[in-house]
Design an enzyme around this catalytic site. Structure first.
Site, short mmCIF file in Angstrom:
data_model
loop_
_atom_site.label_atom_id
_atom_site.label_comp_id
_atom_site.label_asym_id
_atom_site.label_seq_id
_atom_site.Cartn_x
_atom_site.Cartn_y
_atom_site.Cartn_z
N CYS A 70 -1.36 0.69 7.39
CA CYS A 70 -2.79 0.36 7.53
C CYS A 70 -3.18 -0.87 6.70
O CYS A 70 -3.38 -1.97 7.24
CB CYS A 70 -3.67 1.54 7.14
SG CYS A 70 -3.42 3.02 8.14
N ARG A 71 -3.29 -0.69 5.38
CA ARG A 71 -3.87 -1.76 4.57
C ARG A 71 -2.95 -2.97 4.38
O ARG A 71 -3.38 -4.11 4.58
CB ARG A 71 -4.28 -1.19 3.20
CG ARG A 71 -5.43 -0.21 3.29
CD ARG A 71 -5.59 0.58 2.01
NE ARG A 71 -4.48 1.50 1.82
CZ ARG A 71 -4.29 2.27 0.77
NH1 ARG A 71 -5.14 2.20 -0.25
NH2 ARG A 71 -3.27 3.10 0.70
N SER A 72 -1.70 -2.75 3.96
CA SER A 72 -0.86 -3.92 3.66
C SER A 72 -0.46 -4.71 4.91
O SER A 72 -0.41 -5.95 4.85
CB SER A 72 0.35 -3.55 2.79
OG SER A 72 1.18 -2.60 3.41
N ASN A 78 2.31 1.42 4.31
CA ASN A 78 2.64 0.16 4.99
C ASN A 78 2.38 0.24 6.50
O ASN A 78 3.09 -0.35 7.31
CB ASN A 78 4.09 -0.29 4.72
CG ASN A 78 4.43 -1.69 5.19
OD1 ASN A 78 5.55 -1.96 5.61
ND2 ASN A 78 3.51 -2.61 5.13
N CYS A 87 0.87 -1.19 0.00
CA CYS A 87 0.00 0.00 0.00
C CYS A 87 0.90 1.23 0.00
O CYS A 87 2.09 1.13 -0.34
CB CYS A 87 -0.98 -0.02 1.18
SG CYS A 87 -0.20 -0.02 2.81
N ASP A 136 -8.07 3.84 0.99
CA ASP A 136 -7.14 4.31 2.02
C ASP A 136 -7.94 4.77 3.25
O ASP A 136 -8.73 5.71 3.16
CB ASP A 136 -6.33 5.47 1.43
CG ASP A 136 -5.29 6.01 2.39
OD1 ASP A 136 -5.32 5.65 3.59
OD2 ASP A 136 -4.44 6.79 1.94
P1 4NP Z 1 -1.79 2.77 4.14
O1 4NP Z 1 -2.44 4.12 4.71
O2 4NP Z 1 -1.25 3.13 2.77
O3 4NP Z 1 -2.95 1.84 4.07
O4 4NP Z 1 -0.71 2.35 5.11
C1 4NP Z 1 -1.75 5.32 4.83
C2 4NP Z 1 -0.84 5.50 5.84
C3 4NP Z 1 -0.18 6.72 5.99
C4 4NP Z 1 -0.45 7.74 5.10
C5 4NP Z 1 -1.36 7.56 4.07
C6 4NP Z 1 -2.00 6.34 3.93
N1 4NP Z 1 0.20 8.99 5.26
O5 4NP Z 1 -0.12 9.92 4.49
O6 4NP Z 1 1.04 9.13 6.16
#
Ligand code: 4NP
Length: 155
Positions: free
Chosen positions: A15-17, A13, A10, A124
């Protein structure tokens, strides 16, 4: 034959992955398949950090274990090493193709290609509320079941 390997990707790294990593570890083990599982982000905002507390809360409530997962960025060697490189959304998918050689592009796909869902991306959840994290988990569970079927068929 080498052990099948899966990398979930994602943006951050956190939340989703990592949720996909935790869910797929449990489901692969329950399905009796031996798979190497890891996750990474296309960006390096949170390197070394554990998964987001909101992702962990949603996952732990459904019996998933996030222990040992720490944020890292996708690296060139990942494209050599992994059999499946699974992007959570189209932006991750395009970024993965940008940073890899064309010969590896066939390994890169959208994770929800393995789900039978009206969604084609895992949204997201970072700037949203609890419901977003629960939706992420649901979509990941469904795609994981489809991925297990694919691995059983092909490997
Ligand atoms: P992820 O979510 O891609 O599912 O881990 C996010 C985590 C952090 C951020 C954006 C999306 N960020 O902007 O810091």
């Amino acid at each position: 034959m080498n052990k099948t390997s899966v990398l979930f990707v994602c943006l951050g790294n956190i939340c989703r992955s990592p949720t996909a990593e935790a869910v797929f570890r449990k489901k692969a083990s329950e399905a009796g398949i031996s798979v190497e599982i890891d996750s990474a982000g296309t960006h390096g905002y949170h390197i070394g950090n554990p998964p987001d507390k909101r992702s962990q809360a949603a996952g732990v409530a459904k019996g998933y274990d996030f222990s040992g997962i720490a944020c890292r960025k996708v690296e060139a060697a990942d494209f050599e090493k992994f059999d499946y490189i699974l992007a959570m959304d189209k932006s991750n998918f395009e970024n993965l193709k940008k940073v890899s050689e064309p010969l590896h592009h066939a390994k890169v796909s959208l994770f929800l290609d393995f789900a039978n869902s009206k969604y084609d991306e895992v949204p997201d959840p970072y700037y949203g509320g609890k419901k977003g994290f629960e939706l992420v988990l649901e979509l990941i569970e469904e795609a994981s079941d489809g991925l297990i079927k694919d691995i059983k068929k092909k490997h």
